[in-house]
Write a protein that holds these residues in place. Structure first.
Motif, PDB file in Angstrom:
ATOM      1  N   TRP A 117      51.679  42.093  72.276  1.00 16.65           N
ATOM      2  CA  TRP A 117      51.220  43.015  73.215  1.00 16.65           C
ATOM      3  C   TRP A 117      49.809  43.127  73.223  1.00 16.65           C
ATOM      4  O   TRP A 117      49.115  43.485  72.326  1.00 16.65           O
ATOM      5  CB  TRP A 117      51.856  44.237  73.234  1.00 16.65           C
ATOM      6  CG  TRP A 117      53.440  44.417  73.653  1.00 16.65           C
ATOM      7  CD1 TRP A 117      54.104  44.507  74.593  1.00 16.65           C
ATOM      8  CD2 TRP A 117      54.483  43.729  72.516  1.00 16.65           C
ATOM      9  NE1 TRP A 117      55.393  44.162  74.329  1.00 16.65           N
ATOM     10  CE2 TRP A 117      55.800  43.668  73.196  1.00 16.65           C
ATOM     11  CE3 TRP A 117      54.388  43.102  71.248  1.00 16.65           C
ATOM     12  CZ2 TRP A 117      57.022  43.322  72.596  1.00 16.65           C
ATOM     13  CZ3 TRP A 117      55.693  43.015  70.593  1.00 16.65           C
ATOM     14  CH2 TRP A 117      57.013  42.950  71.222  1.00 16.65           C
ATOM     15  N   GLY A 118      49.083  42.692  74.151  1.00 12.60           N
ATOM     16  CA  GLY A 118      47.702  42.528  74.077  1.00 12.60           C
ATOM     17  C   GLY A 118      46.913  43.279  75.027  1.00 12.60           C
ATOM     18  O   GLY A 118      47.485  44.514  75.481  1.00 12.60           O
ATOM     19  N   GLY A 119      45.605  43.110  75.486  1.00  8.05           N
ATOM     20  CA  GLY A 119      44.856  43.851  76.526  1.00  8.05           C
ATOM     21  C   GLY A 119      45.272  43.743  77.605  1.00  8.05           C
ATOM     22  O   GLY A 119      45.948  42.949  78.248  1.00  8.05           O
ATOM     23  N   VAL A 120      45.106  45.075  78.532  1.00  7.64           N
ATOM     24  CA  VAL A 120      45.363  45.234  80.029  1.00  7.64           C
ATOM     25  C   VAL A 120      44.025  45.549  80.493  1.00  7.64           C
ATOM     26  O   VAL A 120      43.689  46.446  80.023  1.00  7.64           O
ATOM     27  CB  VAL A 120      46.420  46.335  80.184  1.00  7.64           C
ATOM     28  CG1 VAL A 120      46.795  46.564  81.824  1.00  7.64           C
ATOM     29  CG2 VAL A 120      47.882  45.892  79.626  1.00  7.64           C
ATOM     30  N   PHE A 121      43.837  44.891  81.724  1.00 14.70           N
ATOM     31  CA  PHE A 121      42.278  45.012  82.096  1.00 14.70           C
ATOM     32  C   PHE A 121      42.672  45.533  83.522  1.00 14.70           C
ATOM     33  O   PHE A 121      43.518  44.886  84.431  1.00 14.70           O
ATOM     34  CB  PHE A 121      41.578  43.836  82.060  1.00 14.70           C
ATOM     35  CG  PHE A 121      41.315  43.233  80.677  1.00 14.70           C
ATOM     36  CD1 PHE A 121      40.391  43.559  79.694  1.00 14.70           C
ATOM     37  CD2 PHE A 121      42.265  42.299  80.208  1.00 14.70           C
ATOM     38  CE1 PHE A 121      40.255  43.278  78.844  1.00 14.70           C
ATOM     39  CE2 PHE A 121      42.209  41.983  78.874  1.00 14.70           C
ATOM     40  CZ  PHE A 121      41.119  42.488  78.203  1.00 14.70           C
ATOM     41  N   GLY A 122      41.793  46.499  84.047  1.00 11.50           N
ATOM     42  CA  GLY A 122      41.532  47.127  85.458  1.00 11.50           C
ATOM     43  C   GLY A 122      40.273  47.016  85.877  1.00 11.50           C
ATOM     44  O   GLY A 122      39.424  46.216  85.241  1.00 11.50           O
ATOM     45  N   SER A 123      40.019  47.774  87.043  1.00 13.54           N
ATOM     46  CA  SER A 123      38.765  47.751  87.671  1.00 13.54           C
ATOM     47  C   SER A 123      37.716  48.819  86.519  1.00 13.54           C
ATOM     48  O   SER A 123      38.054  50.107  86.910  1.00 13.54           O
ATOM     49  CB  SER A 123      38.669  48.416  88.752  1.00 13.54           C
ATOM     50  OG  SER A 123      37.415  48.143  89.478  1.00 13.54           O
ATOM     51  N   GLY A 124      37.089  48.460  85.627  1.00 14.21           N
ATOM     52  CA  GLY A 124      36.292  49.396  84.774  1.00 14.21           C
ATOM     53  C   GLY A 124      37.255  49.779  83.558  1.00 14.21           C
ATOM     54  O   GLY A 124      36.831  50.874  83.149  1.00 14.21           O
ATOM     55  N   SER A 127      43.033  48.795  78.651  1.00 10.16           N
ATOM     56  CA  SER A 127      44.217  49.541  77.559  1.00 10.16           C
ATOM     57  C   SER A 127      44.860  48.528  76.818  1.00 10.16           C
ATOM     58  O   SER A 127      44.662  47.218  76.958  1.00 10.16           O
ATOM     59  CB  SER A 127      45.126  50.429  78.583  1.00 10.16           C
ATOM     60  OG  SER A 127      45.989  51.137  77.770  1.00 10.16           O
ATOM     61  N   PHE A 128      46.225  48.694  76.375  1.00  9.44           N
ATOM     62  CA  PHE A 128      47.072  47.858  75.706  1.00  9.44           C
ATOM     63  C   PHE A 128      48.647  47.986  76.546  1.00  9.44           C
ATOM     64  O   PHE A 128      48.900  48.965  76.571  1.00  9.44           O
ATOM     65  CB  PHE A 128      46.915  47.848  74.259  1.00  9.44           C
ATOM     66  CG  PHE A 128      45.723  47.519  73.695  1.00  9.44           C
ATOM     67  CD1 PHE A 128      45.832  46.133  73.157  1.00  9.44           C
ATOM     68  CD2 PHE A 128      44.752  48.431  73.516  1.00  9.44           C
ATOM     69  CE1 PHE A 128      44.501  45.708  72.478  1.00  9.44           C
ATOM     70  CE2 PHE A 128      43.514  47.907  72.877  1.00  9.44           C
ATOM     71  CZ  PHE A 128      43.415  46.730  72.361  1.00  9.44           C
ATOM     72  N   ALA A 129      49.050  46.728  76.251  1.00  9.95           N
ATOM     73  CA  ALA A 129      50.426  46.606  77.100  1.00  9.95           C
ATOM     74  C   ALA A 129      51.252  47.537  76.447  1.00  9.95           C
ATOM     75  O   ALA A 129      52.481  47.876  77.038  1.00  9.95           O
ATOM     76  CB  ALA A 129      50.995  45.234  77.032  1.00  9.95           C
ATOM     77  N   PRO A 206      30.844  49.080  74.995  1.00  9.40           N
ATOM     78  CA  PRO A 206      31.068  48.908  76.448  1.00  9.40           C
ATOM     79  C   PRO A 206      32.494  48.368  76.631  1.00  9.40           C
ATOM     80  O   PRO A 206      33.216  47.740  75.659  1.00  9.40           O
ATOM     81  CB  PRO A 206      30.092  47.496  76.611  1.00  9.40           C
ATOM     82  CG  PRO A 206      29.963  46.943  75.465  1.00  9.40           C
ATOM     83  CD  PRO A 206      30.062  48.115  74.286  1.00  9.40           C
ATOM     84  N   ILE A 207      33.114  48.624  77.682  1.00  6.85           N
ATOM     85  CA  ILE A 207      34.529  48.620  77.913  1.00  6.85           C
ATOM     86  C   ILE A 207      34.672  46.889  77.921  1.00  6.85           C
ATOM     87  O   ILE A 207      34.401  46.064  78.467  1.00  6.85           O
ATOM     88  CB  ILE A 207      34.758  48.870  79.354  1.00  6.85           C
ATOM     89  CG1 ILE A 207      34.811  50.403  79.450  1.00  6.85           C
ATOM     90  CG2 ILE A 207      36.256  48.562  79.843  1.00  6.85           C
ATOM     91  CD1 ILE A 207      34.930  51.026  80.958  1.00  6.85           C
ATOM     92  N   PRO A 208      35.602  46.431  76.929  1.00  5.87           N
ATOM     93  CA  PRO A 208      35.943  45.170  76.691  1.00  5.87           C
ATOM     94  C   PRO A 208      36.384  44.612  78.162  1.00  5.87           C
ATOM     95  O   PRO A 208      37.120  45.209  78.897  1.00  5.87           O
ATOM     96  CB  PRO A 208      37.061  45.037  75.781  1.00  5.87           C
ATOM     97  CG  PRO A 208      36.940  46.544  75.164  1.00  5.87           C
ATOM     98  CD  PRO A 208      36.473  47.516  76.208  1.00  5.87           C
ATOM     99  N   THR A 209      36.092  43.363  78.416  1.00  2.00           N
ATOM    100  CA  THR A 209      36.502  42.372  79.472  1.00  2.00           C
ATOM    101  C   THR A 209      37.332  41.148  79.069  1.00  2.00           C
ATOM    102  O   THR A 209      37.998  40.498  79.883  1.00  2.00           O
ATOM    103  CB  THR A 209      35.327  41.986  80.157  1.00  2.00           C
ATOM    104  OG1 THR A 209      34.397  41.357  79.278  1.00  2.00           O
ATOM    105  CG2 THR A 209      34.514  43.154  80.898  1.00  2.00           C
TER     106      THR A 209
END
Length: 221
Positions: A117-124, A127-129, A206-209
């Protein structure tokens, strides 16, 4: 906005002393606590080079070994919810010849990952799954050979920068109806380094991408 972000970060870090344990093994619709090598307490493992990275600091070997079919669903229940941000994974450890799941200490290059379960990315946002879940499950690849195994679950709390926290439990199983695959295997310790980017990342700023879950690739069969 910066003030609000600082408050949020402070709230997360303040939870550093509040932890959790994977207490219960899931096999289909049945559960077992007897098959789990129950950790002594809810303190995390904090050193990737420690032998505790295998199955945590458990009180005793499990008193049961659960029979599970290749291709079936397995997993673990937590005694809380995953409120520390970080990745999770489930591994299988193939018990060496001449030993059993009830006695093997997990040493040697015997482990392969079957889910993560890895990273979950949104607009700015990042989080993690697995965040806020209390149960994680995976499917045993049908090609995994029959035999005795340890099932190892981990969630890595990354809420304190440069101080990863592993929440680990292991369960004892015997896989039936398997195949003849020979997945690449890793050892614990050995699979991780404390300098792995997936362990040293600052998840706040900084927020990870992008994000790579530590350890080997998932074996899918």
């Amino acid at each position: 906005m910066r003030f609000l972000s600082a408050l949020a970060i402070g709230a997360l870090i303040s939870q550093a002393s509040a932890h959790y344990i994977w207490t219960t093994f899931i096999s289909g619709s049945t559960t077992s606590t007897a098959a789990v090598r129950q950790p002594v307490n809810n303190n995390p493992v904090t050193d990737a080079a420690s032998n505790l990275i295998r199955c945590n600091n458990f009180t005793a070997l499990g008193s049961a070994t659960v029979s599970v079919a290749a291709g079936s669903t397995i997993g673990f229940n937590l005694d809380n919810t995953l409120y520390h941000l970080g990745p999770a994974a489930i591994y299988l450890g193939q018990v060496p010849s001449g030993q059993t799941a009830a006695t093997w200490d997990g040493s040697g290059a015997a482990w392969f990952k079957i889910a993560q379960w890895g990273g979950v990315f949104g607009s700015g946002t990042f989080s993690f799954a697995d965040f806020n879940l209390s149960q994680l499950t995976a499917t045993i690849p049908k090609s995994v050979p029959s035999g005795q195994y340890l099932v190892r679950i981990e969630q890595i709390g990354l809420h304190v920068v440069d101080a990863p926290q592993w929440y680990i439990s292991c369960a004892q199983v015997a896989i039936t109806g398997g195949g003849s695959a020979n997945p690449a295997k890793v050892s614990f310790p050995g699979a991780y380094s404390m300098t792995d980017p997936g362990l040293t990342v600052n998840i706040y700023y900084p927020i990870p991408t992008s994000y790579t879950v530590p350890g080997p690739a998932v074996f899918t069969g």
